[in-house]
Design a protein around this motif. Structure first.
Motif, short mmCIF file in Angstrom:
data_model
loop_
_atom_site.label_atom_id
_atom_site.label_comp_id
_atom_site.label_asym_id
_atom_site.label_seq_id
_atom_site.Cartn_x
_atom_site.Cartn_y
_atom_site.Cartn_z
N LYS A 71 0.66 -1.20 0.26
CA LYS A 71 -0.12 0.00 0.15
C LYS A 71 0.54 1.24 -0.40
CE LYS A 71 -3.84 -1.93 2.27
NZ LYS A 71 -5.80 -0.84 1.84
N LYS A 74 2.30 1.82 -2.74
CA LYS A 74 1.41 2.20 -4.27
C LYS A 74 1.12 3.36 -4.16
CE LYS A 74 -3.29 0.94 -5.52
NZ LYS A 74 -4.49 2.06 -4.83
N GLU A 199 -8.44 6.02 -3.11
CA GLU A 199 -7.78 5.38 -1.72
C GLU A 199 -6.50 6.65 -1.62
OE1 GLU A 199 -6.50 1.80 -1.78
OE2 GLU A 199 -5.93 1.35 0.46
N ILE A 202 -3.41 5.91 3.99
CA ILE A 202 -3.65 4.27 3.56
C ILE A 202 -4.53 3.76 4.87
CG2 ILE A 202 -1.92 2.14 4.33
CD1 ILE A 202 -0.12 3.73 2.57
N HIS A 204 -5.30 0.38 7.20
CA HIS A 204 -5.19 -0.30 6.94
C HIS A 204 -5.86 -0.75 8.60
CE1 HIS A 204 -2.24 -4.37 7.38
NE2 HIS A 204 -2.30 -3.68 6.53
#
Ligand code: GTP
Ligand code: MG
Length: 265
Positions: A71, A74, A199, A202, A204
């Motif tokens: 992530k 990304k 998104e 992040i 999580h």
């Protein structure tokens, strides 16, 4: 719109230190452990009267072992794709790694200006590896030190050399700052992503994912808001890690510059 300069590189090479040096204060968390920065972290910077946006990113890892690392990568790749100029940071105190070489290869193909900052060159005697950077196909690199500010004039001159003449300045309408605070893992980042419609930060399941306080621009019914995602805050006696302490402190400081606080439970 101001031009965007994305700072990228593998973990722990000094990206956040370089970001702080460019923006002029310790906005981003710097730590000697790798993997500290996670989200894209924006700030306005200026040099010789020219303003641009600089983005700190998390370390790029082409072979992520855990979901969070992929992530982070990304987010960093997204920063590259939205950037006008890429500033790729290397740790000049070690030989370029296979990750550095792969990143250079990829960046040489993106069709955007790429400046390489060979960081941690605190003294002239550390400049011995120049040839290996030429061999990697870099023609535009600066050997610098984020810690001491060495060769930063040269680095900043290079950056503004790539800024387009006069991009139409988007005089930002007054934005309303809304800081989202709460305990770890209550869903602050998820809420902000929902409002942003993508998104942007992040989210999580691991508590403590967000570290730096991250500004997210959101337009709604013609009005401009900046929602600030912050690190979760716990009772201080439960906090032992230095990074968590600094993150919580940054979150509290963010509250000071906000008009509205959204306390998420
Ligand atoms: N000697 C020296 N150390 C530096 C320099 N710049 C950064 N460091 C150190 O390198 C370590 C990592 O710095 P960061 O700025 O957090 O690195 P980063 O690339 O943002 O790391 P991640 O966010 O974890 O990927 C810290 O211990 C810094 O003090 C420099 O110019 N010289
Ligand atoms: Mg960092």
């Amino acid at each position: 719109m101001k031009s965007i300069v994305a700072i990228v590189g593998r973990p722990n090479v000094g990206k956040s230190s370089l970001f702080n040096r460019i923006v002029g204060w310790r906005k981003a968390i710097v730590n000697d452990a790798p993997g500290v920065t996670r989200d894209r972290h924006y700030s306005v910077a200026d040099w010789c009267g020219r303003e641009f946006i600089v983005v700190d990113t998390g370390g790029i890892d082409f072979a992520p072992e855990i979901d969070l690392e992929s992530k982070v990568t990304k987010q960093s790749l997204e920063a590259i794709s939205e950037a006008d100029i890429v500033l790729c940071v290397f740790d000049g105190q070690v030989e370029p790694t296979s990750h550095d070489i792969e990143l250079t290869r990829k960046l040489n193909k993106i069709g955007k200006p790429v400046i390489y900052a060979i960081n941690k060159i605190d003294e002239a005697v550390h400049e011995g590896r120049k040839d290996c950077y030429y061999e990697l196909g870099m023609d535009d690199f600066v050997m610098c030190s984020s810690e001491h500010g060495r060769n930063f004039d040269e680095l900043l001159d290079k950056i503004i050399g790539y800024l387009p003449d006069e991009k139409e300045e988007n005089k930002n309408k007054e934005a309303l700052y809304v800081t989202v605070v709460g305990r770890p893992n209550v869903g602050k980042s998820t809420l902000i992503n929902r409002l942003a419609g993508n998104e942007r930060v992040i989210a999580h399941e691991m508590p403590g994912t967000t570290r730096d306080s991250i500004d997210v621009d959101i337009e709604f019914e013609g009005a401009h808001y900046v929602f600030v995602d912050t690190a979760g805050i716990r009772k201080s006696f439960k906090v032992h890690e230095r990074v968590e302490k600094i993150s919580a402190m940054k979150a509290l400081r963010t509250v000071d510059r906000s008009e509205i606080i959204c306390f998420l439970i």
